[in-house]
Design an enzyme around this catalytic site. Structure first.
Site, PDB file in Angstrom:
ATOM      1  CE1 TYR A 150      -5.408  -5.227   1.653  1.00 54.73           C
ATOM      2  CE2 TYR A 150      -3.959  -3.453   0.935  1.00 54.73           C
ATOM      3  CZ  TYR A 150      -4.144  -4.717   1.461  1.00 54.73           C
ATOM      4  OH  TYR A 150      -3.046  -5.474   1.803  1.00 54.73           O
ATOM      5  CG  ASP A 245      -6.087   4.251   3.521  1.00 52.85           C
ATOM      6  OD1 ASP A 245      -5.078   4.827   3.051  1.00 52.85           O
ATOM      7  OD2 ASP A 245      -6.205   3.012   3.554  1.00 52.85           O
ATOM      8  CE  LYS A 273      -0.480   2.426  -2.705  1.00 48.71           C
ATOM      9  NZ  LYS A 273       0.159   1.188  -3.082  1.00 48.71           N
TER      10      LYS A 273
END
Ligand code: HOZ
Length: 433
Positions: A150, A245, A273
């Site tokens: 994702y 990623d 994050k």
């Protein structure tokens, strides 16, 4: 902590019932709605350290950590103090600030691939922007992503995506024009031959390969030995870029992320994050010659009113400072290994087939004895059992991600007592499944 008999969520239910009239599914992000595990989500009141308190006063040991950012523990007093001081100076400048330089310098020093960085507001934005950059730099349109990975919810990545798409079992999303995704090629994670075949079938057309170097959005899946090395070689051989990623893994599985941990340096990296310390931040960075394409240095346009926001930069700086202290990653590794070893053993002792593991403060467990190398393997997990396990743990004061297709996270605030309490709760739940 609650016992199952005293577990009441009346206020949560009331608030969530109202939320469903106000917001689609009652949430601001789909996985939070507990759709795949059943029951209503709990509504949070406050968080501190390793714990969450809901609006009914129940306390939980938290293994979601706001989906990764809370690596130092929720509302760490030093992060809060730094934010209080920053707040006095204003909430947004929309102009350069010293805080951006400080965080940029820290990121560049930490992450092997990053020579220059651009701050944005989310992981989605970072991945969306890096894709444009991959295409701008190579002059090629196609990209390779992996099934179950994702990279946020931008159109081009909503192909065989993980996270909420996997959790809800959705087909590729309506509203995404076919023309947007025809350039998105997919391969099974850990399958180098499949990647090679795509390069052979699409000569001089592939801008690059993007992946989660350790998957967290299809559950927790580690790269097989040689997989990351193989991707590095293939991308070089075919003149394409390699993009990690590291929105989840950055500053999480090592200070320098997966690329430091595995010793493979991609061309570009996305972050989010942890670098926001709990405030909304994303970033993309990499080789200086590629980053020189980004406006206003170069012609590839990307911008943002709140990008480099001083509060977010401040929370990020303080969080990275805390992570730089001696022994932090060893502590995360030790506590998380104690957790996963204990959970896996408890499940096996109760006769359940499970597989799982951890790297530093990131972990996962599937209800299948089959080793999980990719999304197809992850889907073999017994999802009904997972749902019942999730509910049982929730009722015993343990907050786990409400999806089999999400990783778990620990923090520097989690203690051995927290972990042992979690394993005791799991023993009861496994016995009841
Ligand atoms: N999809 C993200 C985690 N993989 C965020 C989920 C959320 O915030 O609800």
């Amino acid at each position: 902590m609650v016992s199952t008999s005293s577990f009441k969520t009346t206020k949560s239910e009331e608030i969530f019932t109202n939320a469903q009239k106000l917001m689609p599914g009652g949430v601001s992000s789909p996985v939070r709605a507990f759709k795949s595990v059943g029951g209503q989500p709990i509504v949070f009141d406050h968080v501190k350290g390793a714990y969450i308190w809901d609006v009914d006063g129940n306390q939980y040991i938290d293994y979601v950590g706001t989906w990764g950012p809370a690596i130092c523990g929720h509302a760490h007093h030093e992060v809060i103090a730094a934010l209080h001081s920053a707040l006095e100076k204003g909430t947004s400048f929309g102009a350069p600030s010293l805080q951006e330089n400080i965080l940029a310098q820290m990121v560049i020093e930490a992450v092997p691939s990053i020579e220059m960085v651009r701050f944005v507001n989310s992981g989605t934005e970072a991945c969306m922007s890096v894709l444009r950059l991959m295409r701008a730099f190579t002059g090629r349109e196609k990209i390779i992503k992996f099934e179950g990975c994702y990279h946020g919810h931008a159109d081009m990545f909503l192909v065989k995506a993980g996270s909420g798409v996997a959790t809800l079992g959705l087909p590729d999303s309506p509203g995404v024009p076919k023309s947007t995704t025809t350039s998105t090629l997919t391969a099974p994670y850990n399958d180098l031959e499949a990647v090679k075949a795509l390069f052979v079938q699409n000569p001089d057309e592939i801008a690059g390969v993007i992946l989660e170097p350790v998957v967290g959005n299809a559950g927790f899946i580690v790269p097989d030995a040689g997989f990351l090395e193989g991707l590095r070689e293939l991308t070089k051989e075919y003149g394409a870029l390699l993009v990690f990623d590291e929105v989840m893994t950055g500053f999480r599985i090592a200070y320098g992320g997966a690329q430091e941990r595995f010793g493979i340096t991609p061309d570009l990296t996305t972050l989010g994050k942890v670098i926001g310390g709990g405030l909304p931040v994303g970033a993309y960075g990499g080789r200086a010659d590629i980053m020189a394409m980004v406006a206003p240095s170069g012609p590839m346009y990307q911008a943002g009113t709140l990008s480099g926001n001083p509060l977010a930069m401040t929370a990020g700086i303080k969080t990275l400072e805390l992570l730089q202290k001696h022994g932090t990653y060893e502590q995360l590794d030790k506590i998380t290994k104690r957790l996963t070893d204990g959970l896996l053993q408890a499940a096996k002792d109760a006769g359940h087939s499970v597989s799982g593991g951890q790297i530093s403060g990131m972990f996962g467990m599937f209800f299948t004895s089959h080793p999980v190398h990719n999304y197809e393997d992850a889907k073999l997990s017994d999802l009904t059992k997972f749902s019942r396990f999730h509910r049982g743990m929730l009722e015993r004061g343990i907050y786990l991600a409400p999806s089999q297709f999400e990783a778990g996270f620990t923090s520097l605030a989690h203690t051995e007592e927290d972990v042992d309490q979690t394993i005791s709760a799991a023993k009861e739940v496994f016995a009841s499944l």
